[in-house]
Design an enzyme around this catalytic site. Structure first.
Site, PDB file in Angstrom:
ATOM      1  N   GLU A  44      25.873  27.252  64.364  1.00 39.72           N
ATOM      2  CA  GLU A  44      26.593  25.956  65.844  1.00 39.72           C
ATOM      3  C   GLU A  44      26.497  26.595  66.695  1.00 39.72           C
ATOM      4  OE1 GLU A  44      30.953  26.340  63.524  1.00 39.72           O
ATOM      5  OE2 GLU A  44      31.049  24.274  65.062  1.00 39.72           O
ATOM      6  N   ARG A 271      26.549  39.806  54.311  1.00 36.29           N
ATOM      7  CA  ARG A 271      25.925  39.862  55.955  1.00 36.29           C
ATOM      8  C   ARG A 271      26.515  41.169  56.552  1.00 36.29           C
ATOM      9  NH1 ARG A 271      30.387  36.385  58.214  1.00 36.29           N
ATOM     10  NH2 ARG A 271      30.747  37.240  60.222  1.00 36.29           N
ATOM     11  N   LYS A 281      32.322  35.448  66.183  1.00 32.62           N
ATOM     12  CA  LYS A 281      32.248  34.475  68.085  1.00 32.62           C
ATOM     13  C   LYS A 281      34.008  34.445  68.512  1.00 32.62           C
ATOM     14  CE  LYS A 281      29.321  32.312  65.751  1.00 32.62           C
ATOM     15  NZ  LYS A 281      28.341  30.244  65.701  1.00 32.62           N
TER      16      LYS A 281
HETATM   17  P1  ATP Z   1      31.131  33.561  63.067  1.00 32.35           P
HETATM   18  O1  ATP Z   1      32.066  34.351  61.734  1.00 32.35           O
HETATM   19  O2  ATP Z   1      30.270  34.651  63.941  1.00 32.35           O
HETATM   20  O3  ATP Z   1      31.898  32.714  64.489  1.00 32.35           O
HETATM   21  P2  ATP Z   1      29.388  31.607  61.946  1.00 32.35           P
HETATM   22  O4  ATP Z   1      28.824  32.459  60.894  1.00 32.35           O
HETATM   23  O5  ATP Z   1      30.110  30.659  62.317  1.00 32.35           O
HETATM   24  O6  ATP Z   1      29.724  33.176  62.470  1.00 32.35           O
HETATM   25  P3  ATP Z   1      26.776  31.019  62.736  1.00 32.35           P
HETATM   26  O7  ATP Z   1      26.693  29.680  63.869  1.00 32.35           O
HETATM   27  O8  ATP Z   1      27.902  29.020  61.045  1.00 32.35           O
HETATM   28  O9  ATP Z   1      28.307  32.051  62.824  1.00 32.35           O
HETATM   29  O10 ATP Z   1      26.120  31.362  61.746  1.00 32.35           O
HETATM   30  C1  ATP Z   1      24.454  30.607  61.669  1.00 32.35           C
HETATM   31  C2  ATP Z   1      24.235  31.674  60.225  1.00 32.35           C
HETATM   32  O11 ATP Z   1      23.783  33.079  60.937  1.00 32.35           O
HETATM   33  C3  ATP Z   1      24.551  31.252  58.988  1.00 32.35           C
HETATM   34  O12 ATP Z   1      24.143  31.509  58.285  1.00 32.35           O
HETATM   35  C4  ATP Z   1      25.692  32.943  58.632  1.00 32.35           C
HETATM   36  O13 ATP Z   1      25.424  32.837  57.498  1.00 32.35           O
HETATM   37  C5  ATP Z   1      24.852  33.274  59.277  1.00 32.35           C
HETATM   38  N1  ATP Z   1      25.306  34.754  60.227  1.00 32.35           N
HETATM   39  C6  ATP Z   1      26.926  34.469  60.761  1.00 32.35           C
HETATM   40  N2  ATP Z   1      27.084  36.071  61.186  1.00 32.35           N
HETATM   41  C7  ATP Z   1      26.521  36.321  60.359  1.00 32.35           C
HETATM   42  C8  ATP Z   1      25.977  38.661  60.078  1.00 32.35           C
HETATM   43  N3  ATP Z   1      27.200  38.994  60.745  1.00 32.35           N
HETATM   44  N4  ATP Z   1      25.343  38.783  58.956  1.00 32.35           N
HETATM   45  C9  ATP Z   1      24.491  37.792  58.688  1.00 32.35           C
HETATM   46  N5  ATP Z   1      24.372  36.523  59.080  1.00 32.35           N
HETATM   47  C10 ATP Z   1      25.408  36.401  59.686  1.00 32.35           C
HETATM   48 MG    MG Z   2      29.414  29.319  60.586  1.00 36.17          MG
END
Ligand code: ATP
Ligand code: MG
Length: 569
Positions: A44, A271, A281
C-alpha cells in the site's frame, strides 16, 4: 517451539524448502494451474518499505524465480487519504535496489476500480450486497461477538433495484462521507466475524493520486485484494498471518467472481518482527512527522531506504531473510542477526583503511624532518583481487587519544611510556615521552622512536603485543563520522500495554564526530566503496550529507556485537 513446529523445521532443513515451496511442489505434481506459478507483491503506497516488507518481497519474487514463474508489483491503492505518489516512487526504487524486477507488470488496484464497481453492482443484482444507511459505529455495535451472533441491519432487505440506485448515487457524490456504505450480504451469525456482512465500499471525497476525483466510492482492502489477484491470474497470494481470518472472505468473493476452475490461493506466513525496532508504518510515519529522525531514510530507521543510506548491502538483507526463513509461527527476530549478516558481507567486500576518531599527535623523533615515505597496505585480506593502496608515513602522525596512557594498568597493550607497539602496515615504535598541557592536564603530543628494520612485510619477525591504527598528520583529511546505536533501548518497544513506544527512544542513538582524521584514500575511492575502519567498524559514505568538501561517513555496524555482550552484563 512445539513438536509440530520442530518437525516442520526439521523437514524444511532436510530438503531446504520452506512450507510454501512444499505446497507448490505438491500442487505442481498434481498439474494444478497447468504448472503456472504467479505471485504478486502488494504494497500500500502509504509509507516507505521496511525490512519486514523485504521478507515478503524476497518470498514473492523468490518463489517466482525458483519456479520460472512471474511476480507482479501491485500497488494496493484503495485509500486516497493516506496514499501518495512519493511512496509509489520510493517503493519501486527499494524493490529494484533489493535486486528484483517486475518487468512490465506494474499494476494498481485503482486500475481495477471500474471492474470492482461492476462486480459490486453484480453482487447487488444477485441479492448479495446492500446499501446500509447506518453510521459505522452502529454497524460495529450490531456485529456481535465471536460467541454471539450479530443482528441484521434494518436496511438488509432493500430490493436490488433500490440498492443499485443508491450505490450509483453514492458514487455520483449525492451523499456525504460516512452516511452510507455498501455491505456484502453473507451471514451475521458466522463464527468468522469477517463474514458478518462486511463493508465493501465507502464514500470518500479525497482525490485519489491516480484517479483524481473520478470516484466517490472506494473499495475496502478485502474487496479489492483477492479480486485483483484473480484479475491478474495470480496463483499464490502470499501474505502475513494476520490475514488468516480474512481467507474465508477472500475465498467467498472469488467464488462469486470465478467462471472456471482457476482461483488464486491465499497462503499465510509469519511476519518479520525485529528486536529494538518498531515496524508499523504508522509509527514510523510518526517518527518522521515529529522529526525524531531525519526522514524515512534516516540511517537508524528499519526502512530499506534507511538501511541503504546507512550502508547496508542488498545481499546482506537477502541473506538475513534467508536465515530467518518462513514458517507459520510468530517470532521476534534478533536484530543482532541482521547486523551479523551485514558484517559477514562487508567483511568480504570492504576496503581496510585507517581513520582516527579522537586524534592526538604522535611524533616520531628519529624520523628525518621534511621527509616521508609511501608504504602500501592491502585493501582486503579476504579478497586477493582487491589490490592495495598507498599509505604515507612520516614524522608526524595521529593516533587515538585512548590508545595512550600515561600510567597504564598491567594488561594495557597499547602505547605508554617505554612501551612498544606496531603501527599497522608500518613500523614498530617505542614511546619515549609526552607533552601535557600545564593548565588542563591534557596530553598534547606523544613522542616515540621507530625501528626502521621492522617495516611491515619486510620479513621482520619481531612481535609486539599491540597494533595501533594511525594516519599521517600531513596527509590526513578531515571527515565527519557518524556512529549509530539502536533507535530504541527496549527489546520490544511496541510490547508495553501502558507505555507508548516513544518512551523507549534511545537518546544516544546518534553520535556525531565532526572532525575525524582519515586516510586520503577514503576520499579517492568510488563513492559507493564500503570501508572497514581498522578496529572501529564498517563504514559507508552518507549519500545525503556527504560532499567533496565535507565528507560524511556512517558506521554501518561495529566489528563485533558489543551490544549483546554489554547487555548480558
Ligand atoms: P504496516 O503494518 O507496517 O503498515 P502493511 O502490512 O500494512 O504494513 P503493506 O504495504 O500492506 O503494509 O504490505 C505489503 C506486503 O508486505 C503485504 O503482503 C504484507 O503482508 C507484507 N508485510 C508487511 N509487513 C511485513 C512484515 N513485518 N513481515 C513480512 N511481511 C510483511
Ligand atoms: Mg497492509
Amino acid at each position: 517451539m512445539n513438536s509440530e513446529a520442530s518437525n516442520l523445521s526439521e523437514e524444511n532443513k532436510k530438503n531446504s524448502k520452506n512450507f510454501i515451496e512444499l505446497i507448490i511442489d505438491d500442487e505442481l505434481s498434481r498439474g494444478k494451474n497447468n504448472g503456472r506459478v504467479h505471485t504478486r507483491f502488494p504494497p500500500e503506497p502509504n509509507g516507505y518499505l521496511h525490512i519486514g516488507h523485504a521478507k515478503a518481497i524476497c518470498l514473492d519474487f523468490g518463489i517466482a524465480e525458483k519456479y520460472q514463474g512471474k511476480c507482479n508489483l501491485r500497488f494496493d491503492d484503495t485509500n486516497p487519504i493516506k496514499e501518495d505518489v512519493e511512496y509509489v516512487d520510493s517503493i519501486k526504487a527499494d524493490i529494484r535496489w533489493l535486486g528484483y524486477d517486475w518487468e512490465d507488470r506494474e499494476y494498481y488496484a485503482s486500475d481495477y476500480f471500474p471492474r470492482l464497481f461492476e462486480f459490486a453492482c453484480d453482487l447487488i443484482k444477485r441479492g448479495l450486497a446492500y446499501v446500509d444507511d447506518q453510521k459505522s459505529d452502529e454497524i460495529a455495535k450490531q456485529k456481535g461477538t465471536p460467541t454471539q451472533a450479530g443482528t441484521h441491519s434494518p436496511y438488509r432487505d432493500r430490493s436490488p433495484e433500490e440498492n443499485l440506485d443508491l450505490f450509483q448515487r453514492m458514487n455520483a457524490g449525492e451523499f456525504p462521507e460516512g452516511s452510507k456504505v455498501l455491505r456484502a450480504k453473507i451471514d451475521m451469525s458466522s463464527s468468522n466475524m469477517h463474514m458478518r456482512d462486511p463493508i465493501i465500499y465507502r464514500i470518500l471525497f479525497t482525490p485519489h493520486h491516480r484517479t483524481g476525483d473520478a470516484w466517490k466510492v472506494y473499495p475496502m482492502y478485502d474487496f479489492a485484494h483477492g479480486q485483483s489477484d484473480y484479475f491478474e491470474g495470480v496463483t499464490h497470494s502470499l501474505c502475513t498471518l494476520e490475514f488468516v481470518p480474512h481467507r474465508e472472505l477472500y475465498d467467498w468473493f472469488i467464488d462469486q467472481l470465478k467462471t472456471d476452475d482457476y482461483r488464486p490461493r491465499q497462503i499465510e506466513f509469519n511476519r518479520l518482527n525485529l528486536t529494538y525496532t518498531v515496524m508499523s508504518k504508522r509509527k514510523l510515519l510518526q517518527l518522521v512527522q515529529e522529526k525524531v529522525v531525519d526522514g524515512w531514510a534516516d540511517p537508524r530507521m528499519p526502512t530499506l531506504s534507511g538501511l541503504r543510506r546507512r550502508g547496508y548491502t542488498p545481499e546482506s538483507i537477502r541473506n538475513f531473510i534467508d536465515k530467518i526463513g518462513y514458517t507459520k509461527y510468530l517470532a521476534l527476530n534478533d536484530i543482532g542477526l541482521l547486523e551479523s549478516s551485514v558484517r559477514e558481507h562487508l567483511n568480504k567486500i570492504a576496503d581496510r583503511v585507517m581513520a582516527v576518531l579522537n586524534p592526538v599527535k604522535l611524533i616520531v623523533t628519529n624520523y628525518p624532518e621534511g621527509e616521508e615515505e609511501l608504504l602500501s597496505t592491502i585493501n582486503n585480506p579476504e579478497n586477493p583481487e582487491s589490490g592495495s593502496h598507498p599509505l604515507y608515513f612520516g614524522r608526524e602522525l595521529y593516533i587515538e587519544r585512548d590508545d595512550f596512557m600515561e600510567d597504564p594498568p598491567k594488561k594495557f597493550f597499547r602505547l605508554a611510556p617505554g612501551a612498544e607497539v606496531r603501527l599497522k602496515s608500518a613500523y614498530i615504535v617505542q614511546c619515549t615521552g609526552f607533552k601535557k598541557n600545564e593548565t588542563t592536564g591534557a596530553i598534547e603530543e606523544i613522542y616515540c622512536t621507530y625501528d626502521p628494520s621492522t617495516k611491515s612485510g619486510s620479513g621482520d619477525q619481531r612481535k609486539v603485543k599491540g597494533t595501533l591504527h594511525w594516519v599521517s598528520a600531513t596527509h590526513a583529511q578531515k571527515a565527519e563520522v557518524r556512529l549509530y546505536d539502536r533507535l530504541f533501548n527496549d527489546e520490544n518497544p511496541d510490547g508495553h500495554k501502558d507505555k507508548d513506544f516513544t518512551e523507549f527512544l534511545n537518546p544516544d542513538s546518534l553520535q556525531i564526530i565532526p572532525e575525524a582524521m582519515v586516510e586520503p584514500y577514503l576520499l579517492e575511492a568510488n563513492l559507493d566503496t564500503k570501508f572497514q575502519f581498522t578496529r572501529i567498524g564498517y563504514f559507508s559514505r552518507d549519500p545525503k550529507l556527504s560532499t567533496p568538501e565535507k565528507p560524511v561517513f556512517n558506521r554501518v555496524v561495529s566489528l563485533k556485537d558489543s551490544w549483546a555482550k554489554a547487555n548480558r552484563g
